[in-house]
Write an enzyme that holds these catalytic residues in place. Structure first.
Site, short mmCIF file in Angstrom:
data_model
loop_
_atom_site.label_atom_id
_atom_site.label_comp_id
_atom_site.label_asym_id
_atom_site.label_seq_id
_atom_site.Cartn_x
_atom_site.Cartn_y
_atom_site.Cartn_z
N LYS A 64 -9.46 1.95 -1.59
CA LYS A 64 -9.63 1.37 -0.52
C LYS A 64 -11.10 2.00 0.29
O LYS A 64 -11.55 3.04 0.46
CB LYS A 64 -8.54 2.00 0.47
CG LYS A 64 -8.55 1.20 1.95
CD LYS A 64 -7.30 1.77 2.49
CE LYS A 64 -7.16 1.16 4.07
NZ LYS A 64 -5.83 1.75 4.68
N ASN A 112 -7.08 6.14 -1.65
CA ASN A 112 -5.98 5.30 -1.27
C ASN A 112 -6.38 4.21 -2.27
O ASN A 112 -7.33 3.22 -2.03
CB ASN A 112 -5.93 5.04 0.32
CG ASN A 112 -4.79 4.10 0.47
OD1 ASN A 112 -4.26 3.34 -0.39
ND2 ASN A 112 -4.53 4.17 1.68
N GLU A 164 0.98 -1.27 0.10
CA GLU A 164 -0.17 0.20 0.08
C GLU A 164 0.70 1.05 0.12
O GLU A 164 2.01 1.31 0.52
CB GLU A 164 -0.89 -0.02 1.38
CG GLU A 164 -1.67 1.04 1.36
CD GLU A 164 -2.39 1.31 3.05
OE1 GLU A 164 -3.54 1.48 3.03
OE2 GLU A 164 -1.63 0.78 3.69
N CYS A 222 -4.79 -2.92 3.09
CA CYS A 222 -4.59 -2.75 4.54
C CYS A 222 -5.76 -2.97 5.42
O CYS A 222 -6.05 -4.25 5.59
CB CYS A 222 -3.86 -1.29 4.88
SG CYS A 222 -3.03 -0.90 6.48
N ASN A 238 0.31 -1.12 5.36
CA ASN A 238 1.29 -0.44 6.39
C ASN A 238 0.97 -0.28 7.55
O ASN A 238 -0.25 0.37 7.83
CB ASN A 238 1.34 1.18 5.79
CG ASN A 238 2.34 1.34 4.53
OD1 ASN A 238 3.07 2.27 4.30
ND2 ASN A 238 1.84 0.64 3.52
N GLU A 278 -5.95 9.02 7.82
CA GLU A 278 -6.49 8.52 6.39
C GLU A 278 -7.84 9.12 6.21
O GLU A 278 -8.16 9.35 4.97
CB GLU A 278 -6.52 7.12 6.27
CG GLU A 278 -5.05 6.43 6.20
CD GLU A 278 -5.12 4.72 5.87
OE1 GLU A 278 -5.87 4.69 4.88
OE2 GLU A 278 -4.53 4.31 6.41
#
Length: 315
Positions: free
Chosen positions: A127, A110, A47, A176, A201, A146
């Site tokens: 994501k 993302n 990621e 993730c 991550n 995020e």
């Protein structure tokens, strides 16, 4: 039958805040060349593989935030990766921060892409399960913003038919935090996905519940292995690892068989490549037996679960 694809999980060690895209792409290319030398058909990166994990900092100016995003892919700094993939005839999965314009407004996601061995875009995923918080929280040793910098993905969990050698397979993607949610694997599994590619991550320190810090590696593998087994698919989980700008990131990138067994795992927190010859036909061992949806689940029962949003009521 045997539909084998040789997959390389290309873990990355720390990326400094000051590292340019060109420097990072150079590392990706080196891992890609090693993967090709080891016979890989597909290489999987983490990621946000092009930069340090920038959501750990609070930025007030949007212009400063936008410097971490890619406005096009391939772009000036990433074209070399696509060119090398074409030269080597190898596919790849790449996680990155995507800036795009839709309906007259700028949007931030993302994102991951799946690229074919001729450099063509096979599919894109954005994501869905965004972790973290939206405002600067000074009590944290590092931020996890995020929710501030990205919008929730709007593409769902699509499945893609692709050929990275003579064999065709069905592939899915996630990123993730998605890997912790069973819905991720089930939606992919119901579409017949045979291999899920997941970059991550993950900090070793969980600020909200620090007493769970020692469980981070366990929960990582638990999620990947359960998702693989319960849906009869290969899962390739690839990390950004090591101490990155003072934040200790979990490594242990791994390849999980449809039986839930880890068949290959990284042993360092640096740039490291692991490979596995994955027979996609092994998915049938699970899909046609212990987790055969059609055989073991009555359609009306499944409809009842969906219609009551999971709250199963007496008939």
């Amino acid at each position: 039958m045997s539909r084998k694809i040789i997959v390389g999980a290309a873990q990355l060690g720390p990326i400094a805040r000051s590292d340019s895209r060109r420097v990072v792409v150079g590392r990706l290319i080196e891992l890609m060349r090693e993967a090709k030398a080891r016979g890989c058909d597909l290489v999987v990166y983490p990621e946000l593989a092009l930069t340090t994990f920038f959501p750990r900092w609070y930025f007030e100016a949007q212009d400063e935030v936008d410097t971490w995003f890619e406005r096009e892919l391939p772009g000036p700094d990433t074209q070399a990766l696509f060119d090398e993939a074409l030269r080597l005839s190898i596919g790849f999965y790449l996680g990155y921060a995507e800036l795009t314009e839709q309906g007259g407004r700028v949007r931030h996601f993302n994102t991951s892409v799946l690229v074919g061995k001729r450099g063509e875009l096979i599919g894109k995923y954005r994501k869905i399960h965004l972790p973290g918080h939206t405002e600067n929280e000074a009590w944290r040793p590092f931020q996890h913003l995020e929710k501030r910098y990205f919008e929730r993905g709007d593409l769902g969990f699509p499945a893609f038919q692709a050929k990275f050698n003579e064999h065709q397979g069905i592939f899915g993607m996630a990123l993730c935090n998605d890997r912790r949610w069973p819905e991720t694997y089930r939606v992919l599994g119901l579409q017949g996905v045979e291999m899920a590619l997941i970059g991550y991550n993950t900090p070793l320190h969980y600020a909200q519940v620090p007493e769970h810090d020692h469980l981070q590696a366990f929960h990582n593998h638990l999620s990947l292995q359960a998702g693989a087994y319960q849906n009869g698919m290969w899962v390739v989980g690839v990390a950004k690892a090591g101490i990155e700008e003072g934040c200790d990131l979990l490594g242990q990138s791994c390849i999980v068989a449809p039986t839930g067994e880890i068949v290959s795992m990284c042993s360092t927190v640096e740039d490291e490549l692991i490979t596995e010859s994955c027979n996609l036909d092994r998915c049938r061992e699970i899909k046609e037996n212990v987790f055969n949806f059609e055989l073991h689940r009555e359609p009306d029962t499944y409809r009842l679960i969906v219609e009551t949003k999971g709250a199963i009521k007496p008939l």
